[in-house]
Write a protein that holds these residues in place. Structure first.
Motif, PDB file in Angstrom:
ATOM      1  N   TYR A   1      45.394  13.548  42.385  1.00  0.00           N
ATOM      2  CA  TYR A   1      44.654  12.387  41.894  1.00  0.00           C
ATOM      3  C   TYR A   1      43.146  12.544  42.073  1.00  0.00           C
ATOM      4  CZ  TYR A   1      49.356  10.435  42.184  1.00  0.00           C
ATOM      5  OH  TYR A   1      50.700  10.224  42.034  1.00  0.00           O
ATOM      6  N   THR A   2      42.737  13.511  42.884  1.00  0.00           N
ATOM      7  CA  THR A   2      41.309  13.729  43.139  1.00  0.00           C
ATOM      8  C   THR A   2      40.960  15.190  42.871  1.00  0.00           C
ATOM      9  OG1 THR A   2      41.580  14.361  45.470  1.00  0.00           O
ATOM     10  CG2 THR A   2      41.397  11.993  44.971  1.00  0.00           C
ATOM     11  N   GLU A   3      39.646  15.454  42.722  1.00  0.00           N
ATOM     12  CA  GLU A   3      39.181  16.820  42.478  1.00  0.00           C
ATOM     13  C   GLU A   3      39.592  17.750  43.621  1.00  0.00           C
ATOM     14  OE1 GLU A   3      35.038  17.085  41.585  1.00  0.00           O
ATOM     15  OE2 GLU A   3      35.030  15.229  40.408  1.00  0.00           O
ATOM     16  N   GLU A   4      39.406  17.288  44.838  1.00  0.00           N
ATOM     17  CA  GLU A   4      39.716  18.127  45.993  1.00  0.00           C
ATOM     18  C   GLU A   4      41.196  18.476  46.042  1.00  0.00           C
ATOM     19  OE1 GLU A   4      39.346  18.090  50.890  1.00  0.00           O
ATOM     20  OE2 GLU A   4      38.557  16.414  49.706  1.00  0.00           O
ATOM     21  N   GLU A   5      42.066  17.479  45.790  1.00  0.00           N
ATOM     22  CA  GLU A   5      43.509  17.743  45.790  1.00  0.00           C
ATOM     23  C   GLU A   5      43.870  18.774  44.727  1.00  0.00           C
ATOM     24  OE1 GLU A   5      45.262  13.371  47.225  1.00  0.00           O
ATOM     25  OE2 GLU A   5      45.112  13.868  45.093  1.00  0.00           O
ATOM     26  N   LEU A   6      43.275  18.632  43.537  1.00  0.00           N
ATOM     27  CA  LEU A   6      43.579  19.543  42.441  1.00  0.00           C
ATOM     28  C   LEU A   6      43.151  20.971  42.762  1.00  0.00           C
ATOM     29  CD1 LEU A   6      44.322  20.354  39.543  1.00  0.00           C
ATOM     30  CD2 LEU A   6      42.085  19.482  38.813  1.00  0.00           C
TER      31      LEU A   6
ATOM     32  N   GLY B   1      39.315   8.122  35.553  1.00  0.00           N
ATOM     33  CA  GLY B   1      39.786   6.765  35.808  1.00  0.00           C
ATOM     34  C   GLY B   1      40.598   6.620  37.073  1.00  0.00           C
ATOM     35  N   GLY B   2      41.005   7.746  37.661  1.00  0.00           N
ATOM     36  CA  GLY B   2      41.773   7.680  38.896  1.00  0.00           C
ATOM     37  C   GLY B   2      43.202   7.222  38.688  1.00  0.00           C
ATOM     38  N   LYS B   3      43.898   7.039  39.787  1.00  0.00           N
ATOM     39  CA  LYS B   3      45.317   6.701  39.736  1.00  0.00           C
ATOM     40  C   LYS B   3      45.571   5.390  39.011  1.00  0.00           C
ATOM     41  CE  LYS B   3      49.411   6.460  42.702  1.00  0.00           C
ATOM     42  NZ  LYS B   3      49.932   6.596  44.090  1.00  0.00           N
ATOM     43  N   ALA B   4      44.662   4.414  39.179  1.00  0.00           N
ATOM     44  CA  ALA B   4      44.858   3.109  38.544  1.00  0.00           C
ATOM     45  C   ALA B   4      44.892   3.220  37.025  1.00  0.00           C
ATOM     46  CB  ALA B   4      43.755   2.148  38.979  1.00  0.00           C
ATOM     47  N   ALA B   5      44.175   4.215  36.477  1.00  0.00           N
ATOM     48  CA  ALA B   5      44.133   4.416  35.025  1.00  0.00           C
ATOM     49  C   ALA B   5      45.048   5.559  34.603  1.00  0.00           C
ATOM     50  CB  ALA B   5      42.705   4.703  34.580  1.00  0.00           C
ATOM     51  N   HIS B   6      46.009   5.899  35.468  1.00  0.00           N
ATOM     52  CA  HIS B   6      46.976   6.970  35.210  1.00  0.00           C
ATOM     53  C   HIS B   6      46.309   8.334  35.098  1.00  0.00           C
ATOM     54  CE1 HIS B   6      49.618   3.610  34.608  1.00  0.00           C
ATOM     55  NE2 HIS B   6      48.950   3.211  33.555  1.00  0.00           N
ATOM     56  N   GLY B   7      45.148   8.488  35.754  1.00  0.00           N
ATOM     57  CA  GLY B   7      44.483   9.778  35.786  1.00  0.00           C
ATOM     58  C   GLY B   7      45.093  10.649  36.869  1.00  0.00           C
ATOM     59  N   GLN B   8      45.820  11.665  36.478  1.00  0.00           N
ATOM     60  CA  GLN B   8      46.486  12.520  37.454  1.00  0.00           C
ATOM     61  C   GLN B   8      46.962  13.796  36.788  1.00  0.00           C
ATOM     62  OE1 GLN B   8      49.786   9.720  38.255  1.00  0.00           O
ATOM     63  NE2 GLN B   8      51.180  11.298  37.541  1.00  0.00           N
ATOM     64  N   LEU B   9      47.281  14.785  37.594  1.00  0.00           N
ATOM     65  CA  LEU B   9      47.909  16.021  37.139  1.00  0.00           C
ATOM     66  C   LEU B   9      49.090  16.323  38.045  1.00  0.00           C
ATOM     67  CD1 LEU B   9      44.799  18.239  36.352  1.00  0.00           C
ATOM     68  CD2 LEU B   9      46.636  17.727  34.732  1.00  0.00           C
ATOM     69  N   VAL B  10      50.184  16.734  37.449  1.00  0.00           N
ATOM     70  CA  VAL B  10      51.353  17.159  38.210  1.00  0.00           C
ATOM     71  C   VAL B  10      51.447  18.678  38.118  1.00  0.00           C
ATOM     72  CG1 VAL B  10      53.872  17.148  38.278  1.00  0.00           C
ATOM     73  CG2 VAL B  10      52.621  15.008  38.004  1.00  0.00           C
ATOM     74  N   ASP B  11      51.679  19.297  39.259  1.00  0.00           N
ATOM     75  CA  ASP B  11      51.762  20.754  39.379  1.00  0.00           C
ATOM     76  C   ASP B  11      53.207  21.115  39.713  1.00  0.00           C
ATOM     77  OD1 ASP B  11      51.572  23.412  40.044  1.00  0.00           O
ATOM     78  OD2 ASP B  11      49.931  23.173  41.485  1.00  0.00           O
ATOM     79  N   GLN B  12      53.858  21.811  38.791  1.00  0.00           N
ATOM     80  CA  GLN B  12      55.272  22.150  38.952  1.00  0.00           C
ATOM     81  C   GLN B  12      55.471  23.637  38.705  1.00  0.00           C
ATOM     82  OE1 GLN B  12      57.922  20.332  36.051  1.00  0.00           O
ATOM     83  NE2 GLN B  12      59.517  20.026  37.576  1.00  0.00           N
ATOM     84  N   ARG B  13      56.470  24.203  39.332  1.00  0.00           N
ATOM     85  CA  ARG B  13      56.779  25.616  39.132  1.00  0.00           C
ATOM     86  C   ARG B  13      57.119  25.892  37.665  1.00  0.00           C
ATOM     87  NH1 ARG B  13      61.981  27.876  42.121  1.00  0.00           N
ATOM     88  NH2 ARG B  13      61.167  26.410  43.680  1.00  0.00           N
ATOM     89  N   LEU B  14      56.559  26.972  37.129  1.00  0.00           N
ATOM     90  CA  LEU B  14      56.916  27.408  35.779  1.00  0.00           C
ATOM     91  C   LEU B  14      58.227  28.181  35.845  1.00  0.00           C
ATOM     92  CD1 LEU B  14      56.496  27.974  32.789  1.00  0.00           C
ATOM     93  CD2 LEU B  14      54.963  29.844  33.417  1.00  0.00           C
ATOM     94  N   LEU B  15      59.212  27.696  35.136  1.00  0.00           N
ATOM     95  CA  LEU B  15      60.525  28.328  35.143  1.00  0.00           C
ATOM     96  C   LEU B  15      60.605  29.302  33.972  1.00  0.00           C
ATOM     97  CD1 LEU B  15      62.541  25.092  35.906  1.00  0.00           C
ATOM     98  CD2 LEU B  15      61.817  26.861  37.523  1.00  0.00           C
ATOM     99  N   PRO B  16      60.801  30.588  34.236  1.00  0.00           N
ATOM    100  CA  PRO B  16      60.736  31.601  33.175  1.00  0.00           C
ATOM    101  C   PRO B  16      61.697  31.361  32.022  1.00  0.00           C
ATOM    102  CG  PRO B  16      60.785  32.642  35.336  1.00  0.00           C
ATOM    103  CD  PRO B  16      61.051  31.189  35.555  1.00  0.00           C
TER     104      PRO B  16
END
Length: 570
Positions: free
Chosen positions: A283-288, A392-407
């Motif tokens: 949700y934040t630059e540092e987390e990403l 917009g942050g979490k309140a505005a649904h600003g986020q990225l999800v990081d998931q394993r790429l499955l070959p």
């Protein structure tokens, strides 16, 4: 008005062409340019070669071996072909049993003079009704049963100024799948109406909608913000939440749509059969920056924004050797967290809306995700979408999800189509042209019944997850959506001897991980295929209509079932 012919009350003129009636109703329509009407129990098929007639079983009960004649009746401009039934030596006309077809001259009807024999019609062969012919079709809203215990409504919205009220609708202003959904609820024993939400008449809608036990909201995400007063979406959501607090069922509730459909739902289901534990939300630059450098040092990744629905902002990420222009096979971290990438680490990136490929450093990619393609140091980008995924942050649904790429994603995704707690169909979506994206219509589709062996294990594991699925998403007490989907990606077991890239894992051992839930006005494709133009529900081919009704009928059953559970004393 039916016009009697000269022979209706006397002996049958000779010779007349005899037409034996088939013992089954023929489901067929005359060409659109031929005006026609038919009486109860009769079906006509008109063509340039003549007219075919069939009697339905209710008439056959009266006369087991009826014989019918086509009697030509010419005048100056049209030929009237009247269907008569013989009783003894007379021909009898009846408002209930006679069909009248008015054909323009030259369209196959005889123009013979009175007393002459008309063109010989094709003989209708006896046949057994097909699967489609045995079913009733409704292109308009059915009457609700009198005294129905539960009253429901399908809620729709027309975008001001948009053709048909939106690209998801037909010329009558209805979503093409709305009437079948309502009719299936009626078929299941409930009463159901169609309601139109008007943002300028909110209070009127409150008065009307308050009398229903449940509402099925069929409004596409974002439509309530198009051409409407500011705050329309919030007012509508507040009303739905108020109804929920009073015990009404809303499919799907604002909370369900927001939390179940959000990409960070994948983080919350990490411990379920359908999840992956190494899934994170930023949700934040540092987390990403900190998180992505750590995860991508371990295995290839998928980075997903929380906005959009056609694959935009969903990036597949691999480490790449810039000098040799080859994929890096061995990643720096043998186990998660051992090391992190640096800013200059080089990446191959593929965006799943169109499968285009770009090459960037980690630093350039992070700047694009945070500031967009114009951010200082972002480099040159081909993507047609603006990045800025955390805006917009979490309140505005600003986020990225990081998931394993499955070959094995290149084998396609499996969409499980659900009505409440029951699977109606599994759909395998195979990317076309060797791509990795199974979204945006770029796929071949194969359909499977829930009982088909290929995906039985997957469906049973989903059923096992259902009791804990909503609590995992912090949705305790909410009903399951009436119509929702789970998109699964195949993977080898983590302990598979030949590793995650091996293609020797059979169906029995293949595991599946959810890539996305969708519960926001899921469309019923075989109905919605005709939306957006001049076509209506009546233009959906019979085969597609009845196939799609299998899903809406299940929805109707599940709607009544959930209402009974929510109102045990009613």
């Amino acid at each position: 008005m039916l016009r009697p012919c000269c022979c209706c009350k006397g002996d049958v003129p000779s010779p007349l062409t005899e037409l034996r009636v088939a013992y089954a109703a023929v489901r067929a329509r005359p060409p659109r340019h031929l005006p026609w009407r038919h009486a109860r129990g009769l079906e006509l098929t008109a063509s340039a070669g003549g007219v075919e007639v069939a009697a339905a079983p209710n008439l056959l009960e009266e006369a087991q071996s009826p014989r019918w004649w086509l009697v030509p009746m010419p005048n100056a401009s049209v030929t009237q072909v009247t269907l008569c039934r013989r009783e003894g030596s007379s021909l009898v006309l009846s408002q209930l049993e006679v069909a009248l077809l008015i054909l323009p001259a030259g369209c196959g009807a005889s123009t013979a003079a009175p007393g002459e024999v008309g063109a010989k019609p094709a003989k209708v062969e006896e046949k057994k009704p097909t699967k489609v012919e045995e079913k009733e079709r409704y292109n308009t809203l059915r009457a609700s049963p009198a005294g129905a215990k539960y009253k429901l409504a399908v809620v729709q919205f027309k975008v001001p100024g948009a053709k048909n009220g939106g690209s998801d609708k037909g010329p009558d202003g209805n979503r093409v799948d709305s009437i079948p959904i309502a009719n299936s609820i009626i078929k299941a024993g409930g009463a159901c109406d169609l309601l139109l939400y008007d943002a300028t008449k909110h209070e009127d809608f409150v008065k009307v909608s308050g009398k229903y036990d449940a509402l099925v909201v069929r409004i596409n995400p974002g439509q309530l913000s198009q051409g409407t007063p500011e705050g329309t979406q919030a007012r509508f959501d507040d009303l739905m939440n108020e109804y929920i607090s009073k015990g009404k069922l809303i499919w799907s509730s604002p909370k369900i749509q927001t939390q179940m459909g959000a990409k960070d739902a994948l983080v919350n289901i990490g411990s379920l059969n359908c999840g992956l534990k190494d899934t994170f939300a930023y949700y934040t630059e540092e987390e990403l920056i900190t998180g992505f450098k750590k995860t991508c040092a371990f295995q290839p990744r998928v980075l997903k924004q929380n906005r959009g629905s056609a694959g935009e902002g969903i990036w597949l990420c691999w480490l790449w050797d810039k000098e040799s222009n080859t994929k890096i096979e061995i990643y720096p971290s043998k186990s998660f967290g051992e090391s992190s990438l640096d800013d200059d680490s080089y990446l191959k990136l593929m965006e799943m809306n169109d499968n285009h490929v770009e090459y960037h450093t980690v630093k350039e990619f992070m700047i694009f995700c945070i500031e967009g393609p114009t951010g200082e140091g972002a480099g040159e980008w081909k993507s047609t979408f603006p990045g800025q995924y955390l805006k917009g942050g979490k309140a505005a649904h600003g986020q990225l999800v990081d998931q394993r790429l499955l070959p094995r994603i290149d084998e396609g995704e499996v969409r499980i189509l659900m009505a409440g707690d029951t699977c109606q169909m599994a759909i395998h979506k195979k990317p076309m042209g060797g791509g990795l994206s199974a979204v945006g219509g770029m796929s071949d589709y194969t359909y499977y019944r829930p009982t088909d062996k290929k995906y039985q294990n997957l469906i049973q594991k989903l059923y096992a997850d259902i009791p804990t699925l909503l609590p995992s998403l912090h949705l305790e007490g909410e009903p399951l959506p009436l119509l929702w989907t789970c998109d699964y990606i195949p993977k080898n077991p983590d302990d598979w001897a030949d590793g995650p890239y091996a293609r020797n894992c059979d169906d029995e051992h293949t595991e599946y991980t959810v890539g996305e839930f969708n519960c926001s006005c899921v469309g019923i494709s075989k109905f919605q295929a005709v939306c957006g133009g001049e076509k209506t529900l009546a233009d959906v081919p019979d085969e597609d209509y009845f196939d799609a009704c299998e899903l809406t009928d299940l929805m109707g059953v599940k709607a009544i079932e959930m209402l009974k559970k929510a109102n045990p004393g009613k």
